[in-house]
Design a protein around this motif. Structure first.
Motif, short mmCIF file in Angstrom:
data_model
loop_
_atom_site.label_atom_id
_atom_site.label_comp_id
_atom_site.label_asym_id
_atom_site.label_seq_id
_atom_site.Cartn_x
_atom_site.Cartn_y
_atom_site.Cartn_z
N UNK A 1 -6.06 4.33 -12.07
CA UNK A 1 -4.83 4.36 -11.28
C UNK A 1 -4.32 2.93 -11.04
N UNK A 2 -5.23 2.00 -10.83
CA UNK A 2 -4.83 0.61 -10.59
C UNK A 2 -4.13 0.02 -11.81
N UNK A 3 -4.62 0.39 -12.99
CA UNK A 3 -4.00 -0.10 -14.22
C UNK A 3 -2.56 0.41 -14.33
N UNK A 4 -2.36 1.67 -13.99
CA UNK A 4 -1.02 2.25 -14.02
C UNK A 4 -0.13 1.60 -12.97
N UNK A 5 -0.68 1.33 -11.79
CA UNK A 5 0.11 0.68 -10.74
C UNK A 5 0.53 -0.71 -11.19
N UNK A 6 -0.35 -1.43 -11.84
CA UNK A 6 -0.01 -2.76 -12.35
C UNK A 6 1.09 -2.66 -13.41
N UNK A 8 3.35 -0.30 -13.63
CA UNK A 8 4.59 0.04 -12.93
C UNK A 8 5.15 -1.16 -12.18
N UNK A 9 4.29 -1.97 -11.59
CA UNK A 9 4.76 -3.20 -10.92
C UNK A 9 5.43 -4.13 -11.91
N UNK A 10 4.84 -4.25 -13.10
CA UNK A 10 5.45 -5.09 -14.14
C UNK A 10 6.78 -4.51 -14.60
N UNK A 11 6.86 -3.20 -14.72
CA UNK A 11 8.12 -2.55 -15.09
C UNK A 11 9.17 -2.81 -14.01
N UNK A 12 8.77 -2.70 -12.75
CA UNK A 12 9.68 -2.94 -11.63
C UNK A 12 10.24 -4.36 -11.71
N UNK A 13 9.35 -5.32 -11.92
CA UNK A 13 9.77 -6.72 -12.01
C UNK A 13 10.74 -6.92 -13.18
N UNK A 14 10.41 -6.37 -14.34
CA UNK A 14 11.27 -6.50 -15.52
C UNK A 14 12.64 -5.85 -15.29
N UNK A 64 10.58 4.32 -11.10
CA UNK A 64 9.39 3.47 -11.00
C UNK A 64 8.99 3.31 -9.53
N UNK A 65 9.97 3.04 -8.66
CA UNK A 65 9.67 2.88 -7.24
C UNK A 65 9.11 4.16 -6.63
N UNK A 66 9.66 5.29 -7.04
CA UNK A 66 9.16 6.58 -6.54
C UNK A 66 7.72 6.80 -7.01
N UNK A 67 7.43 6.48 -8.25
CA UNK A 67 6.07 6.64 -8.77
C UNK A 67 5.10 5.73 -8.02
N UNK A 68 5.52 4.51 -7.72
CA UNK A 68 4.67 3.59 -6.96
C UNK A 68 4.41 4.13 -5.55
N UNK A 69 5.41 4.71 -4.93
CA UNK A 69 5.23 5.31 -3.60
C UNK A 69 4.20 6.45 -3.68
#
Length: 106
Positions: A1-6, A8-14, A64-69
């Motif tokens: 899950x942490x790998x996916x969160x990372x 998604x965070x990178x996608x958010x930044x991009x 992406x933000x919804x998935x991170x939440x």
């Protein structure tokens, strides 16, 4: 899950960087329209394309933000509709999905 969160965070930044570039283009931060009328026509056509790309990026960023939440709430790999686990292969292919394949198709 942490790998996916990372991921998604990178996608958010991009996506946020991409949105900044689209908005800078729309505000003509790279300079005013060309004086040549033909060039102006091309530049304004480009604006329509940039508007479309901006909308797509905004939509993707919302997902992406919804998935991170959902990950933060401990629900990141559970379907938002049927509450069954989302297949890892689906999450690999579409990291911000909140639906299993069956619910997405139905």
């Amino acid at each position: 899950m942490q790998e996916r969160k990372l991921l998604l965070d990178n996608m958010r930044f991009d996506l946020m960087e991409r949105l900044d570039r689209y908005r800078a283009h729309k505000q003509r931060k790279d300079g005013p329209l060309d004086k040549d009328m033909e060039e102006q026509a091309v530049e304004t056509q480009n604006d329509d394309v940039v508007d479309s790309l901006e909308k797509e990026a905004e939509d993707e960023l919302r997902q992406v933000l919804h998935a991170l939440e959902r990950i933060d709430a401990g629900e990141g790999d559970i379907c938002a509709v049927c509450e069954e686990p989302i297949a890892p292969a689906r999450l690999d292919a579409l990291p911000y999905t909140t639906l299993c394949r069956e619910c997405a198709e139905g």
